[in-house]
Motif scaffolding. Structure first.
Motif, PDB file in Angstrom:
ATOM      1  N   ILE A  33       0.841  -1.094  -0.042  1.00 34.85           N
ATOM      2  CA  ILE A  33       0.134  -0.107   0.120  1.00 34.85           C
ATOM      3  C   ILE A  33       0.927   1.086  -0.191  1.00 34.85           C
ATOM      4  O   ILE A  33       1.780   1.534   0.962  1.00 34.85           O
ATOM      5  CB  ILE A  33      -0.987   0.098   0.991  1.00 34.85           C
ATOM      6  N   MET A  34       0.897   2.113  -1.107  1.00 33.56           N
ATOM      7  CA  MET A  34       1.788   3.344  -1.192  1.00 33.56           C
ATOM      8  C   MET A  34       0.749   4.608  -0.805  1.00 33.56           C
ATOM      9  O   MET A  34      -0.001   4.964  -1.124  1.00 33.56           O
ATOM     10  CB  MET A  34       2.234   3.352  -2.574  1.00 33.56           C
ATOM     11  N   GLY A  35       1.952   5.299  -0.605  1.00 35.65           N
ATOM     12  CA  GLY A  35       1.370   6.721   0.010  1.00 35.65           C
ATOM     13  C   GLY A  35       2.501   7.708  -0.138  1.00 35.65           C
ATOM     14  O   GLY A  35       3.633   7.457  -0.313  1.00 35.65           O
ATOM     15  N   TRP A  36       2.215   9.103  -0.274  1.00 32.78           N
ATOM     16  CA  TRP A  36       3.150  10.165  -0.243  1.00 32.78           C
ATOM     17  C   TRP A  36       2.820  11.033   1.116  1.00 32.78           C
ATOM     18  O   TRP A  36       1.643  11.561   1.590  1.00 32.78           O
ATOM     19  CB  TRP A  36       2.923  11.196  -1.413  1.00 32.78           C
ATOM     20  N   PHE A  37       4.100  11.644   1.723  1.00 30.76           N
ATOM     21  CA  PHE A  37       4.129  12.397   2.814  1.00 30.76           C
ATOM     22  C   PHE A  37       4.987  13.567   2.401  1.00 30.76           C
ATOM     23  O   PHE A  37       5.703  13.523   1.331  1.00 30.76           O
ATOM     24  CB  PHE A  37       4.538  11.778   4.111  1.00 30.76           C
ATOM     25  N   ARG A  38       4.965  14.373   3.019  1.00 30.02           N
ATOM     26  CA  ARG A  38       5.887  15.631   3.096  1.00 30.02           C
ATOM     27  C   ARG A  38       6.064  16.373   4.358  1.00 30.02           C
ATOM     28  O   ARG A  38       5.553  16.107   5.243  1.00 30.02           O
ATOM     29  CB  ARG A  38       5.193  16.754   2.058  1.00 30.02           C
ATOM     30  N   GLN A  39       7.286  16.914   4.307  1.00 31.85           N
ATOM     31  CA  GLN A  39       7.875  17.769   5.374  1.00 31.85           C
ATOM     32  C   GLN A  39       8.525  19.056   5.161  1.00 31.85           C
ATOM     33  O   GLN A  39       9.611  18.970   4.534  1.00 31.85           O
ATOM     34  CB  GLN A  39       8.772  16.617   6.170  1.00 31.85           C
ATOM     35  N   ARG A  45       6.168  15.862   9.610  1.00 35.07           N
ATOM     36  CA  ARG A  45       5.837  14.983   8.420  1.00 35.07           C
ATOM     37  C   ARG A  45       4.382  14.908   8.233  1.00 35.07           C
ATOM     38  O   ARG A  45       3.611  14.700   9.233  1.00 35.07           O
ATOM     39  CB  ARG A  45       6.472  13.814   8.367  1.00 35.07           C
ATOM     40  N   GLU A  46       3.722  15.527   7.382  1.00 37.20           N
ATOM     41  CA  GLU A  46       2.460  15.211   6.994  1.00 37.20           C
ATOM     42  C   GLU A  46       1.814  14.455   5.992  1.00 37.20           C
ATOM     43  O   GLU A  46       2.655  14.453   4.882  1.00 37.20           O
ATOM     44  CB  GLU A  46       1.688  16.752   6.845  1.00 37.20           C
ATOM     45  N   PHE A  47       0.902  14.058   6.032  1.00 29.99           N
ATOM     46  CA  PHE A  47       0.112  13.042   5.046  1.00 29.99           C
ATOM     47  C   PHE A  47      -0.174  14.042   3.572  1.00 29.99           C
ATOM     48  O   PHE A  47      -0.537  15.112   3.978  1.00 29.99           O
ATOM     49  CB  PHE A  47      -1.115  12.437   5.317  1.00 29.99           C
ATOM     50  N   VAL A  48       0.216  13.392   2.546  1.00 24.43           N
ATOM     51  CA  VAL A  48      -0.424  13.916   1.054  1.00 24.43           C
ATOM     52  C   VAL A  48      -1.330  13.231   0.466  1.00 24.43           C
ATOM     53  O   VAL A  48      -2.575  13.689   0.236  1.00 24.43           O
ATOM     54  CB  VAL A  48       0.884  14.457   0.424  1.00 24.43           C
ATOM     55  N   ALA A  61      -4.828  14.631   1.455  1.00 21.15           N
ATOM     56  CA  ALA A  61      -4.874  15.751   2.321  1.00 21.15           C
ATOM     57  C   ALA A  61      -5.738  16.837   1.542  1.00 21.15           C
ATOM     58  O   ALA A  61      -5.855  16.991   0.552  1.00 21.15           O
ATOM     59  CB  ALA A  61      -3.681  16.404   2.661  1.00 21.15           C
ATOM     60  N   ASP A  62      -6.933  17.567   2.400  1.00 16.57           N
ATOM     61  CA  ASP A  62      -7.711  18.762   2.015  1.00 16.57           C
ATOM     62  C   ASP A  62      -6.659  19.673   1.299  1.00 16.57           C
ATOM     63  O   ASP A  62      -7.183  20.386   0.330  1.00 16.57           O
ATOM     64  CB  ASP A  62      -8.229  19.205   3.207  1.00 16.57           C
ATOM     65  N   SER A  63      -5.418  20.121   1.667  1.00 16.54           N
ATOM     66  CA  SER A  63      -4.586  20.850   1.098  1.00 16.54           C
ATOM     67  C   SER A  63      -4.106  20.624  -0.133  1.00 16.54           C
ATOM     68  O   SER A  63      -3.791  21.820  -0.861  1.00 16.54           O
ATOM     69  CB  SER A  63      -3.355  21.052   1.999  1.00 16.54           C
ATOM     70  N   VAL A  64      -4.313  19.470  -0.760  1.00 17.54           N
ATOM     71  CA  VAL A  64      -3.905  19.125  -1.949  1.00 17.54           C
ATOM     72  C   VAL A  64      -4.950  18.563  -2.810  1.00 17.54           C
ATOM     73  O   VAL A  64      -4.647  18.260  -4.062  1.00 17.54           O
ATOM     74  CB  VAL A  64      -2.662  18.127  -1.861  1.00 17.54           C
ATOM     75  N   LYS A  65      -6.142  18.482  -2.178  1.00 21.11           N
ATOM     76  CA  LYS A  65      -7.282  17.820  -3.209  1.00 21.11           C
ATOM     77  C   LYS A  65      -7.596  18.670  -4.229  1.00 21.11           C
ATOM     78  O   LYS A  65      -7.744  19.821  -4.284  1.00 21.11           O
ATOM     79  CB  LYS A  65      -8.477  17.762  -2.221  1.00 21.11           C
ATOM     80  N   GLY A  66      -7.734  17.784  -5.519  1.00 20.86           N
ATOM     81  CA  GLY A  66      -7.999  18.666  -6.590  1.00 20.86           C
ATOM     82  C   GLY A  66      -6.779  19.055  -7.539  1.00 20.86           C
ATOM     83  O   GLY A  66      -6.755  19.515  -8.474  1.00 20.86           O
TER      84      GLY A  66
END
Length: 127
Positions: A33-39, A45-48, A61-66
């Motif tokens: 199961i793959m995901g992306w995070f950023r710091q 570190r936060e979920f993307v 994440a709401d901040s990147v949705k769309g």
């Protein structure tokens, strides 16, 4: 042992686009199961974005949705993060993460619930 390696980061102007890649090796990619995070500097570190369980459903994440899209190519053992309409707040080191499927319940948003991490790739958005 699964190894993850990110690429595709760089410097981009506000409103621009980048596509990050994360190549996996040492395991059966289709079962991870793959995901992306950023710091960002000085922040946790936060979920993307990530896939949910081992299917094709995704969560953002709401901040990147769309603006961001996660995708994967199992034949290439690679997960991508297409980032459009980039903003200065998107500046961070981006990490891909992987979790063994079948490891029980988990939260896609929780860094502690992932078993594998890449070294990260820097994304800088200039205004």
């Amino acid at each position: 042992q699964v190894q993850l390696e990110e690429s595709g980061g760089g410097l981009v102007q506000v409103g621009g686009s980048l596509r990050l890649s994360c190549a996996a090796s040492g395991g059966t990619f289709s079962t991870i199961i793959m995901g992306w995070f950023r710091q960002a500097p000085g922040k946790e570190r936060e979920f993307v974005a990530s896939f949910i369980w081992s299917g094709d459903n995704t969560v953002y994440a709401d901040s990147v949705k769309g603006r961001f899209t996660i995708s994967r190519d199992n034949a290439k053992s690679t997960v991508y993060l297409q980032m459009n309409s980039l903003k200065p707040d998107d500046t961070a080191v981006y990490y891909c993460a992987g979790r063994r499927s079948g490891s029980g319940s988990y939260s896609p948003l929780a860094t502690d619930d992932y078993h594998y991490w890449g070294q990260g790739t820097q994304v800088t958005v200039s205004s």
